[in-house]
Design a protein around this motif. Structure first.
Motif, PDB file in Angstrom:
ATOM      1  N   ALA A  26       0.841  -1.206   0.000  1.00 29.63           N
ATOM      2  CA  ALA A  26       0.000   0.000   0.000  1.00 29.63           C
ATOM      3  C   ALA A  26       0.870   1.248   0.000  1.00 29.63           C
ATOM      4  O   ALA A  26       0.569   2.230  -0.688  1.00 29.63           O
ATOM      5  CB  ALA A  26      -0.916  -0.008   1.219  1.00 29.63           C
ATOM      6  N   LEU A  27       1.975   1.183   0.762  1.00 31.05           N
ATOM      7  CA  LEU A  27       2.899   2.323   0.787  1.00 31.05           C
ATOM      8  C   LEU A  27       3.462   2.566  -0.608  1.00 31.05           C
ATOM      9  O   LEU A  27       3.527   3.706  -1.089  1.00 31.05           O
ATOM     10  CB  LEU A  27       4.029   2.035   1.781  1.00 31.05           C
ATOM     11  N   VAL A  28       3.844   1.483  -1.275  1.00 28.55           N
ATOM     12  CA  VAL A  28       4.385   1.596  -2.630  1.00 28.55           C
ATOM     13  C   VAL A  28       3.342   2.185  -3.576  1.00 28.55           C
ATOM     14  O   VAL A  28       3.633   3.063  -4.393  1.00 28.55           O
ATOM     15  CB  VAL A  28       4.857   0.217  -3.122  1.00 28.55           C
ATOM     16  N   LEU A  29       2.087   1.713  -3.436  1.00 29.73           N
ATOM     17  CA  LEU A  29       0.998   2.228  -4.283  1.00 29.73           C
ATOM     18  C   LEU A  29       0.829   3.728  -4.082  1.00 29.73           C
ATOM     19  O   LEU A  29       0.619   4.478  -5.032  1.00 29.73           O
ATOM     20  CB  LEU A  29      -0.306   1.532  -3.899  1.00 29.73           C
ATOM     21  N   VAL A  66       4.169   5.521  12.374  1.00 30.89           N
ATOM     22  CA  VAL A  66       5.423   5.370  11.622  1.00 30.89           C
ATOM     23  C   VAL A  66       5.166   5.467  10.116  1.00 30.89           C
ATOM     24  O   VAL A  66       5.890   6.165   9.391  1.00 30.89           O
ATOM     25  CB  VAL A  66       6.087   4.030  11.980  1.00 30.89           C
ATOM     26  N   PHE A  67       4.105   4.810   9.640  1.00 33.06           N
ATOM     27  CA  PHE A  67       3.789   4.898   8.208  1.00 33.06           C
ATOM     28  C   PHE A  67       3.444   6.344   7.822  1.00 33.06           C
ATOM     29  O   PHE A  67       3.772   6.808   6.730  1.00 33.06           O
ATOM     30  CB  PHE A  67       2.626   3.965   7.857  1.00 33.06           C
ATOM     31  N   GLY A  68       2.790   7.045   8.741  1.00 35.23           N
ATOM     32  CA  GLY A  68       2.482   8.451   8.487  1.00 35.23           C
ATOM     33  C   GLY A  68       3.746   9.275   8.312  1.00 35.23           C
ATOM     34  O   GLY A  68       3.835  10.107   7.406  1.00 35.23           O
ATOM     35  N   LEU A  69       4.736   9.001   9.154  1.00 33.39           N
ATOM     36  CA  LEU A  69       6.009   9.729   9.038  1.00 33.39           C
ATOM     37  C   LEU A  69       6.646   9.469   7.675  1.00 33.39           C
ATOM     38  O   LEU A  69       7.156  10.388   7.019  1.00 33.39           O
ATOM     39  CB  LEU A  69       6.975   9.281  10.131  1.00 33.39           C
ATOM     40  N   LEU A  70       6.597   8.200   7.244  1.00 31.52           N
ATOM     41  CA  LEU A  70       7.197   7.865   5.947  1.00 31.52           C
ATOM     42  C   LEU A  70       6.502   8.642   4.828  1.00 31.52           C
ATOM     43  O   LEU A  70       7.150   9.175   3.918  1.00 31.52           O
ATOM     44  CB  LEU A  70       7.085   6.359   5.683  1.00 31.52           C
ATOM     45  N   GLN A  81       2.244  15.640   9.642  1.00 33.47           N
ATOM     46  CA  GLN A  81       0.886  15.841   9.123  1.00 33.47           C
ATOM     47  C   GLN A  81       0.178  14.506   8.898  1.00 33.47           C
ATOM     48  O   GLN A  81      -0.893  14.246   9.448  1.00 33.47           O
ATOM     49  CB  GLN A  81       0.944  16.618   7.818  1.00 33.47           C
ATOM     50  N   HIS A  82       0.797  13.647   8.114  1.00 31.82           N
ATOM     51  CA  HIS A  82       0.194  12.331   7.880  1.00 31.82           C
ATOM     52  C   HIS A  82       0.238  11.487   9.153  1.00 31.82           C
ATOM     53  O   HIS A  82      -0.668  10.705   9.407  1.00 31.82           O
ATOM     54  CB  HIS A  82       0.931  11.600   6.767  1.00 31.82           C
TER      55      HIS A  82
END
Lengths: 173, 306
Positions: A26-29, A66-70, A81-82
């Motif tokens: 999902a991150l890649v998408l 953590v995913f938000g930071l990325l 923000q994310h």
């Protein structure tokens, strides 16, 4: 064992490897360079909410942060923000996960829509405060698209857990 | 029923960790701190660089299919397009050749004249070619990321141009990549010079791939079609680069300022290769150090208790 009414069958335990791989995918998408579309659904938010609802003990608020930071770093947005949006998203999803699974997939999508709206609203407020730019009204469509994708993602990500516990020649899957 | 069918581990009874509410409070606080730290102080820079380095391989890998589709499209569209391009390029070259032939003599003459009147020689600008990695999909801003970073000598604030004009400015530098804020970003600003009237002003980014000229009086001498170039007074952009063209002038009776819409010369969409220039300030002599202020008398202690 009490089975939620919405669940049609007893599911296999989730494979943690698959779970984290789906989040990575999902991150890649989300990172695909397709240009700027305000109505683009946030796939990472969608998958995060899905696993928060289905596996709240494995994917919690910390992972969402953590995913938000990325995502922040990737987009060059204000750091946090994310992260803030995903944290709230994850919290709301975890608080409603017990209720949500008693409904069918369509009703789930309807109930998850406000959660996505809140997440986008948080992003919007942060950006309005920090820079004062507004991306246009099409951004209202993004949470709707995310909610519409909920049945798809439910089917897709639960498929490995729907396999037969003991496979045989008649039921290969 | 085989063993793996159900998750048979008992749910933890006591060891649940902090509640969801505690966690959301904690992580929200951290996020708010990061936002404040990121906009006000520079403490988050190492964190950002580290995460960017982590994501860079992924970003480069994702740029590959895009380049492949682009290359594939070029391959298919084929010979005719290439020949047409070639014809156009030759036409442009012929048009420019006369000018180019004169430039050398003019440059020599200019240096001689400058030496005569004892002016400093004009600054030569160092440039570095870079490739666009991706455009940020963030709908709130207009930024692109390029594949040159601090280790190649990119510095924050460096102007970025393409073949038609100024594109933007480097705002964040990572070890192997950097972030360029385009001129059409809401937060971007650039000092410009109207080539017709030689009037200086400042252009700002506006919504929808456009720019605007702010703080111009309602009766200012600005006409549709005026070309704006960098003025070179800022110590960053070298003078004489095309920035934008005036497309609409609205004198606005209800305000003392006119609303002037600009169309940027360099189109930000579909740009692949850019040129990163060195900020002019790096070549100018360093500012003289400010004279040390005369030491003031010690202030009387405030609010002494009595």
């Amino acid at each position: 064992m009490i089975m939620p009414r919405g669940a049609d069958q007893l599911l296999l335990p989730v494979n943690p490897l698959f779970l984290w791989f789906s989040l990575f995918l999902a991150l890649v998408l989300n990172m695909l360079p397709v240009g700027r579309v305000a109505a683009m659904p946030d796939f990472l938010a969608l998958v995060l909410v899905f696993w928060n609802v289905h596996q709240p003990r494995r994917v919690g608020i910390g992972a969402a942060f953590v995913f938000g930071l990325l995502m922040d770093v990737h987009q060059g947005a204000v750091l946090g923000q994310h992260a803030e949006a995903y944290t709230l998203l994850s919290f709301l999803a975890i608080t409603m996960h017990r209720r949500l699974l008693w409904f069918g997939v369509a009703e789930q999508a309807l109930q998850i829509l406000p959660v996505f709206i809140v997440a986008h609203a948080v992003s919007l407020v942060v950006r309005l405060l920090s820079s004062g730019s507004f991306p246009g009204w099409t951004m209202l469509l993004a949470p709707v698209f995310e909610a519409l994708l909920w049945p798809v993602i439910s089917w897709l990500l639960l498929a490995p857990q729907r396999r037969a516990p003991d496979r045989d020649a008649n039921r290969p899957l | 029923m085989p063993l793996g069918t159900l998750d048979r581990r008992p749910p933890p009874f006591f060891h649940q960790g902090p509640s969801a509410l505690t966690r959301v409070a904690l992580f929200s606080a951290v996020a708010l701190f990061l936002m404040a730290a990121d906009t006000r102080f520079a403490v988050t820079r190492p964190l950002r660089s580290g995460l960017q380095m982590l994501l860079l391989p992924l970003e480069r890998a994702l740029a590959v299919p895009l380049q492949m589709t682009h290359a594939g499209g070029e391959y298919v569209s084929g010979l005719h397009a290439a020949q047409a391009e070639l014809g156009k390029a030759e036409l442009a070259l012929t048009a420019q050749s006369a000018k180019a032939a004169r430039v050398d003599t003019l440059v020599a003459e200019n240096t001689r004249l400058r030496a005569l009147v004892d002016l400093k020689p004009a600054l030569a600008v160092k440039a570095m070619a870079a490739e666009v990695l991706y455009e940020a999909s963030d709908p709130f801003s207009r930024k692109i990321f390029i594949d040159r970073g601090a280790s190649q000598g990119v510095v924050p604030g460096a102007p970025v141009i393409d073949e038609s004009g100024v594109l933007g400015q480097v705002t964040r530098v990572y070890p192997l990549s950097s972030e360029v804020t385009l001129l059409i970003d809401k937060e971007a600003a650039i000092p410009v010079l109207n080539t017709r009237t030689h009037q200086r002003s400042a252009a700002f980014g506006a919504d929808g791939s456009a720019m605007e000229l702010r703080f111009m009086a309602g009766n200012a001498d600005v006409k549709v079609g005026d070309v704006l170039q960098t003025s070179g007074v800022d110590g960053i952009y070298p003078p004489g680069l095309d920035v934008a063209k005036v497309v609409k002038v609205d004198p606005r009776a209800d305000s003392s300022f006119a609303r002037i819409a600009l169309a940027p010369t360099a189109s930000a969409d579909g740009v692949r290769h850019v040129l990163v220039l060195e900020p002019m300030a790096m070549q100018l002599p360093a500012r003289p150090a400010p004279e040390p202020e005369p030491a003031k008398d010690k202030k009387p202690a405030k609010g002494g208790k009595k």
